[in-house]
Motif scaffolding. Sequence first.
Motif, PDB file in Angstrom:
ATOM      1  N   LEU A 124      29.033  32.161  -1.545  1.00  0.00           N
ATOM      2  CA  LEU A 124      29.201  30.831  -0.953  1.00  0.00           C
ATOM      3  C   LEU A 124      30.619  30.395  -1.331  1.00  0.00           C
ATOM      4  O   LEU A 124      30.819  29.716  -2.345  1.00  0.00           O
ATOM      5  CB  LEU A 124      28.148  29.853  -1.499  1.00  0.00           C
ATOM      6  N   PRO A 125      31.612  30.806  -0.535  1.00  0.00           N
ATOM      7  CA  PRO A 125      33.011  30.608  -0.932  1.00  0.00           C
ATOM      8  C   PRO A 125      33.638  29.282  -0.489  1.00  0.00           C
ATOM      9  O   PRO A 125      34.850  29.127  -0.553  1.00  0.00           O
ATOM     10  CB  PRO A 125      33.708  31.782  -0.223  1.00  0.00           C
ATOM     11  N   GLU A 126      32.827  28.329  -0.039  1.00  0.00           N
ATOM     12  CA  GLU A 126      33.374  27.084   0.520  1.00  0.00           C
ATOM     13  C   GLU A 126      34.295  26.352  -0.441  1.00  0.00           C
ATOM     14  O   GLU A 126      35.240  25.671  -0.015  1.00  0.00           O
ATOM     15  CB  GLU A 126      32.233  26.157   0.945  1.00  0.00           C
ATOM     16  N   VAL A 127      34.047  26.482  -1.745  1.00  0.00           N
ATOM     17  CA  VAL A 127      34.877  25.781  -2.736  1.00  0.00           C
ATOM     18  C   VAL A 127      36.343  26.199  -2.630  1.00  0.00           C
ATOM     19  O   VAL A 127      37.252  25.425  -2.943  1.00  0.00           O
ATOM     20  CB  VAL A 127      34.327  26.030  -4.168  1.00  0.00           C
ATOM     21  N   LYS A 128      36.580  27.418  -2.142  1.00  0.00           N
ATOM     22  CA  LYS A 128      37.954  27.899  -1.996  1.00  0.00           C
ATOM     23  C   LYS A 128      38.692  27.209  -0.861  1.00  0.00           C
ATOM     24  O   LYS A 128      39.918  27.317  -0.745  1.00  0.00           O
ATOM     25  CB  LYS A 128      37.955  29.415  -1.791  1.00  0.00           C
ATOM     26  N   LEU A 129      37.950  26.488  -0.028  1.00  0.00           N
ATOM     27  CA  LEU A 129      38.554  25.668   1.031  1.00  0.00           C
ATOM     28  C   LEU A 129      38.459  24.186   0.685  1.00  0.00           C
ATOM     29  O   LEU A 129      38.629  23.326   1.538  1.00  0.00           O
ATOM     30  CB  LEU A 129      37.870  25.936   2.373  1.00  0.00           C
ATOM     31  N   GLY A 130      38.167  23.909  -0.592  1.00  0.00           N
ATOM     32  CA  GLY A 130      38.078  22.523  -1.019  1.00  0.00           C
ATOM     33  C   GLY A 130      36.812  21.840  -0.557  1.00  0.00           C
ATOM     34  O   GLY A 130      36.745  20.612  -0.495  1.00  0.00           O
ATOM     35  N   LEU A 131      35.775  22.624  -0.251  1.00  0.00           N
ATOM     36  CA  LEU A 131      34.519  22.091   0.283  1.00  0.00           C
ATOM     37  C   LEU A 131      33.356  22.538  -0.589  1.00  0.00           C
ATOM     38  O   LEU A 131      33.541  23.199  -1.612  1.00  0.00           O
ATOM     39  CB  LEU A 131      34.324  22.574   1.724  1.00  0.00           C
ATOM     40  N   ASN A 152      27.093  28.999 -10.953  1.00  0.00           N
ATOM     41  CA  ASN A 152      28.239  29.908 -11.096  1.00  0.00           C
ATOM     42  C   ASN A 152      28.733  30.397  -9.743  1.00  0.00           C
ATOM     43  O   ASN A 152      29.942  30.424  -9.484  1.00  0.00           O
ATOM     44  CB  ASN A 152      27.848  31.116 -11.970  1.00  0.00           C
ATOM     45  N   LEU A 153      27.792  30.767  -8.883  1.00  0.00           N
ATOM     46  CA  LEU A 153      28.158  31.313  -7.577  1.00  0.00           C
ATOM     47  C   LEU A 153      28.815  30.252  -6.702  1.00  0.00           C
ATOM     48  O   LEU A 153      29.827  30.514  -6.032  1.00  0.00           O
ATOM     49  CB  LEU A 153      26.897  31.856  -6.888  1.00  0.00           C
ATOM     50  N   ILE A 154      28.282  29.033  -6.725  1.00  0.00           N
ATOM     51  CA  ILE A 154      28.786  27.967  -5.853  1.00  0.00           C
ATOM     52  C   ILE A 154      30.116  27.417  -6.348  1.00  0.00           C
ATOM     53  O   ILE A 154      31.038  27.185  -5.561  1.00  0.00           O
ATOM     54  CB  ILE A 154      27.726  26.846  -5.731  1.00  0.00           C
ATOM     55  N   VAL A 155      30.249  27.233  -7.645  1.00  0.00           N
ATOM     56  CA  VAL A 155      31.480  26.653  -8.196  1.00  0.00           C
ATOM     57  C   VAL A 155      32.646  27.635  -8.153  1.00  0.00           C
ATOM     58  O   VAL A 155      33.795  27.238  -7.966  1.00  0.00           O
ATOM     59  CB  VAL A 155      31.242  26.158  -9.643  1.00  0.00           C
ATOM     60  N   SER A 156      32.363  28.928  -8.283  1.00  0.00           N
ATOM     61  CA  SER A 156      33.435  29.930  -8.288  1.00  0.00           C
ATOM     62  C   SER A 156      33.757  30.474  -6.908  1.00  0.00           C
ATOM     63  O   SER A 156      34.875  30.903  -6.641  1.00  0.00           O
ATOM     64  CB  SER A 156      33.059  31.104  -9.202  1.00  0.00           C
ATOM     65  N   GLY A 157      32.747  30.482  -6.005  1.00  0.00           N
ATOM     66  CA  GLY A 157      32.945  31.091  -4.693  1.00  0.00           C
ATOM     67  C   GLY A 157      33.025  32.600  -4.757  1.00  0.00           C
ATOM     68  O   GLY A 157      33.425  33.266  -3.797  1.00  0.00           O
ATOM     69  N   THR A 158      32.623  33.176  -5.887  1.00  0.00           N
ATOM     70  CA  THR A 158      32.756  34.619  -6.120  1.00  0.00           C
ATOM     71  C   THR A 158      31.829  35.427  -5.225  1.00  0.00           C
ATOM     72  O   THR A 158      30.691  35.031  -4.941  1.00  0.00           O
ATOM     73  CB  THR A 158      32.439  34.950  -7.596  1.00  0.00           C
ATOM     74  N   GLN A 159      32.314  36.594  -4.817  1.00  0.00           N
ATOM     75  CA  GLN A 159      31.539  37.536  -3.999  1.00  0.00           C
ATOM     76  C   GLN A 159      30.868  38.541  -4.932  1.00  0.00           C
ATOM     77  O   GLN A 159      31.530  39.145  -5.775  1.00  0.00           O
ATOM     78  CB  GLN A 159      32.506  38.240  -3.047  1.00  0.00           C
ATOM     79  N   VAL A 160      29.554  38.710  -4.817  1.00  0.00           N
ATOM     80  CA  VAL A 160      28.822  39.612  -5.714  1.00  0.00           C
ATOM     81  C   VAL A 160      27.870  40.481  -4.892  1.00  0.00           C
ATOM     82  O   VAL A 160      27.479  40.110  -3.782  1.00  0.00           O
ATOM     83  CB  VAL A 160      28.014  38.826  -6.781  1.00  0.00           C
ATOM     84  N   PRO A 161      27.454  41.643  -5.435  1.00  0.00           N
ATOM     85  CA  PRO A 161      26.523  42.507  -4.696  1.00  0.00           C
ATOM     86  C   PRO A 161      25.098  41.975  -4.733  1.00  0.00           C
ATOM     87  O   PRO A 161      24.673  41.356  -5.724  1.00  0.00           O
ATOM     88  CB  PRO A 161      26.638  43.848  -5.442  1.00  0.00           C
ATOM     89  N   ALA A 162      24.358  42.238  -3.670  1.00  0.00           N
ATOM     90  CA  ALA A 162      22.964  41.790  -3.589  1.00  0.00           C
ATOM     91  C   ALA A 162      22.132  42.346  -4.733  1.00  0.00           C
ATOM     92  O   ALA A 162      21.191  41.698  -5.207  1.00  0.00           O
ATOM     93  CB  ALA A 162      22.377  42.214  -2.245  1.00  0.00           C
ATOM     94  N   PRO A 231      35.003  21.427  -6.990  1.00  0.00           N
ATOM     95  CA  PRO A 231      34.085  22.006  -7.990  1.00  0.00           C
ATOM     96  C   PRO A 231      33.156  20.980  -8.640  1.00  0.00           C
ATOM     97  O   PRO A 231      31.964  21.256  -8.834  1.00  0.00           O
ATOM     98  CB  PRO A 231      35.052  22.632  -9.011  1.00  0.00           C
ATOM     99  N   LEU A 232      33.668  19.799  -8.967  1.00  0.00           N
ATOM    100  CA  LEU A 232      32.801  18.785  -9.574  1.00  0.00           C
ATOM    101  C   LEU A 232      31.781  18.240  -8.574  1.00  0.00           C
ATOM    102  O   LEU A 232      30.654  17.904  -8.953  1.00  0.00           O
ATOM    103  CB  LEU A 232      33.647  17.647 -10.142  1.00  0.00           C
ATOM    104  N   LYS A 233      32.152  18.166  -7.312  1.00  0.00           N
ATOM    105  CA  LYS A 233      31.190  17.750  -6.287  1.00  0.00           C
ATOM    106  C   LYS A 233      30.087  18.804  -6.142  1.00  0.00           C
ATOM    107  O   LYS A 233      28.927  18.481  -5.869  1.00  0.00           O
ATOM    108  CB  LYS A 233      31.892  17.541  -4.944  1.00  0.00           C
ATOM    109  N   CYS A 234      30.455  20.067  -6.331  1.00  0.00           N
ATOM    110  CA  CYS A 234      29.456  21.145  -6.298  1.00  0.00           C
ATOM    111  C   CYS A 234      28.433  20.944  -7.423  1.00  0.00           C
ATOM    112  O   CYS A 234      27.224  21.119  -7.224  1.00  0.00           O
ATOM    113  CB  CYS A 234      30.124  22.509  -6.452  1.00  0.00           C
ATOM    114  N   VAL A 235      28.933  20.588  -8.609  1.00  0.00           N
ATOM    115  CA  VAL A 235      28.044  20.336  -9.742  1.00  0.00           C
ATOM    116  C   VAL A 235      27.082  19.204  -9.406  1.00  0.00           C
ATOM    117  O   VAL A 235      25.865  19.293  -9.650  1.00  0.00           O
ATOM    118  CB  VAL A 235      28.859  19.992 -11.013  1.00  0.00           C
ATOM    119  N   GLU A 236      27.610  18.139  -8.817  1.00  0.00           N
ATOM    120  CA  GLU A 236      26.792  16.989  -8.440  1.00  0.00           C
ATOM    121  C   GLU A 236      25.713  17.382  -7.429  1.00  0.00           C
ATOM    122  O   GLU A 236      24.558  16.955  -7.536  1.00  0.00           O
ATOM    123  CB  GLU A 236      27.688  15.891  -7.867  1.00  0.00           C
ATOM    124  N   ALA A 237      26.089  18.208  -6.464  1.00  0.00           N
ATOM    125  CA  ALA A 237      25.128  18.619  -5.434  1.00  0.00           C
ATOM    126  C   ALA A 237      24.035  19.512  -6.014  1.00  0.00           C
ATOM    127  O   ALA A 237      22.845  19.347  -5.700  1.00  0.00           O
ATOM    128  CB  ALA A 237      25.855  19.338  -4.301  1.00  0.00           C
TER     129      ALA A 237
END
Length: 694
Positions: A124-131, A152-162, A231-237
């Motif tokens: 979920l890489p939206e954070v890398k676009l400021g979203l 971790n996944l949402i705040v970092s936007g990191t790509q990981v294997p299934a 990133p802080l908005k991600c924490v809130e969500a």
Amino acid sequence: MNNAHYELQDGIAVIRLENPPVNGLSYELRRGIVDGIKKAEADDNAKAVVIIGSDRAFSGGADITEFNTPKVMAEPTLPTVINVLDSTELPVVAAIGGVCMGGGLELAMGCHFRIAHPQTQVALPEVKLGLLPGAGGTQRLPRLIGIEYAMNLIVSGTQVPAAMFQGTPLFDELVEGDLLESALTFAKKVVEEQRPLKRVRDMKVSHPKPEAFFLWAKTSVGAVAKNYPAPLKCVEAVKASIEKKFDDGIKLERELFAQLIQTPESRALRHAFFADRAAGKISDVASDTPTREINKVGVIGAGTMGSGIAINFLNAGIPVTILEMKQEALDRGVAHIKGVYEGRVKKGKMTQESAEKKMGLLSTTLSYDDFKDMDLVIEAVFEDMGVKQKVFETLDATCKPGAILASNTSTLDLDKIASFTKRPEDVIGLHFFSPANVMKLLEVVRGEKTSKEVLATSMKLAKKIKKTGVVSGVCDGFIGNRMVGKYQTEALLMIEEGASPQQIDKAIEKFGFVMGPIRMADLAGGDIGWAIRKRHYEEKPDTRRLYVADRLCEMGRFGQKTGAGFYKYEPGNRKPLHDPEVDRVIEEVRKEQGITPRKISDQEIVERCVFALVNEGARILEEGIAQRASDIDIIYLTGYGFPVFRGGPMLYADEVGLINVERALQKYRKQTGNPFWEPAPLLAKLAAEGKTFN
């Protein structure tokens, strides 16, 4: 046009996503998914639904070609599509392969069941676009993999294997082999066993110590987020997923998304995203222009730059031969390359086997004769036209027809360099940035006679070696260094006028630059700037001399390499330290030039440095040296440490307002008497018309 193909296979409705290359969730594809579900619901023979993408991608998320068009918000929107999947009474199975990112992962989480190849990449890489994920991602993912992993996944936007989430509700099965066949088998099993539909919205979220966890998350994320609100908005969500009912959490997620999309930081990050992609498009070079095969590369010069350039090609699996005049220089270059790979092995970023394989692609020579069969040769020799002439005359006489001859020159006239050969159409500038194996930017300099085939090949090669290639026309310093020369000149002039090196660096770093202009000069090496200035003094005798910088160089103070420049440096430590000797030189120059020092504000420092970039950038655009304003922005974001959250100098000017920028330029024109501050005609025109660069 429908981008989703519907087919009934043995009682299972298959909806295949068909919007290459990565199945972006276009309006047509969203419409096709909804139509497919409706068709399956109306067909008594359809007992379940399988949604599948291609081998390359289930879905990479939003379709970027629709950004800034009405189709983005046209119904069915992605939340509507997910609601349709969530509410149908037919079991819906997502069959996930390739990449599954952003809206694609949100789509999959809206299905009742999910199977995937273990190597499928999810994010979920939206954070890398400021979203933040805006279609339920912040509410569904915590229910499927737990609060901590989801955060971790949402705040970092990191790509990981299934495979990382095997055994969690995110994936019901991880399968090898044919994905569709596995999905059909799984769907039939669901029907036969009459399994209840697993709606993620009905799952519960829990954590043993939620208050402590979210306090820690807010503190740790806030410490690294700095200039980025997402990133802080991600924490809130994500917090809402455990504190609120599902629908209330979804509502908050949408509110936070709407807030973020309006922020200048998100606009800057989205601008950078599109600028990176636009840079590869050349207005008069068709996408189907033939390109040449580059299977062997020669590099002239085994110094820091030459060896760094070589590493890029070795990393891409392309054999490299480095040429030097002396064996000792070759040995030092090879040792440097080996040291880089050994360092990566020690840090766990590369296996020993991989490092040895790459070193095995490297060869060395003391003779130009070994370049006879090279497809590309790049020179990284001393920045002197006489030296370049000898190199290119020799290459012209040695290299095979069709070989590309490239110069790593950072300032010199590429057309003149090309004139030293009988094949100027094969000559191009490939300006790498130091350290060449780390910096992402590659300035691709197009000479007057450079062929379209050579240009297209070079841009394709940039991608292969994982660089952002940006095309520049020929002028002194090309795009990046021509502009940075004006930027540093203003910084150095302000030192003479009353500012200290420390104040200038602190003001620019507070603005967001990775490093201030004075520290940058010390890092690059004062002798390099001095050599360029001396050439300018000779070519244009009326050029304003930079007395403090010149005096320090005359004293042998070239920056970090000599342990002293504008700052002093202790052995083995790159931290810049205040040096009273520099204060003495500054005071001496001011007295000699009759300058009475004045107090200079941080605002003036920022405006004179940054607006110098903008004004020169406008001239570069007007001259056609750069194709588009966003190319200038991407050069400064990837090569010069311009703050990403500001989007580059030209976008920053747009945000400030070109009328305001023009007024500031006029003010400094009057204040300094320097004709440079006369607003560039393009800037003045756009300001008058109420327009922007981007």
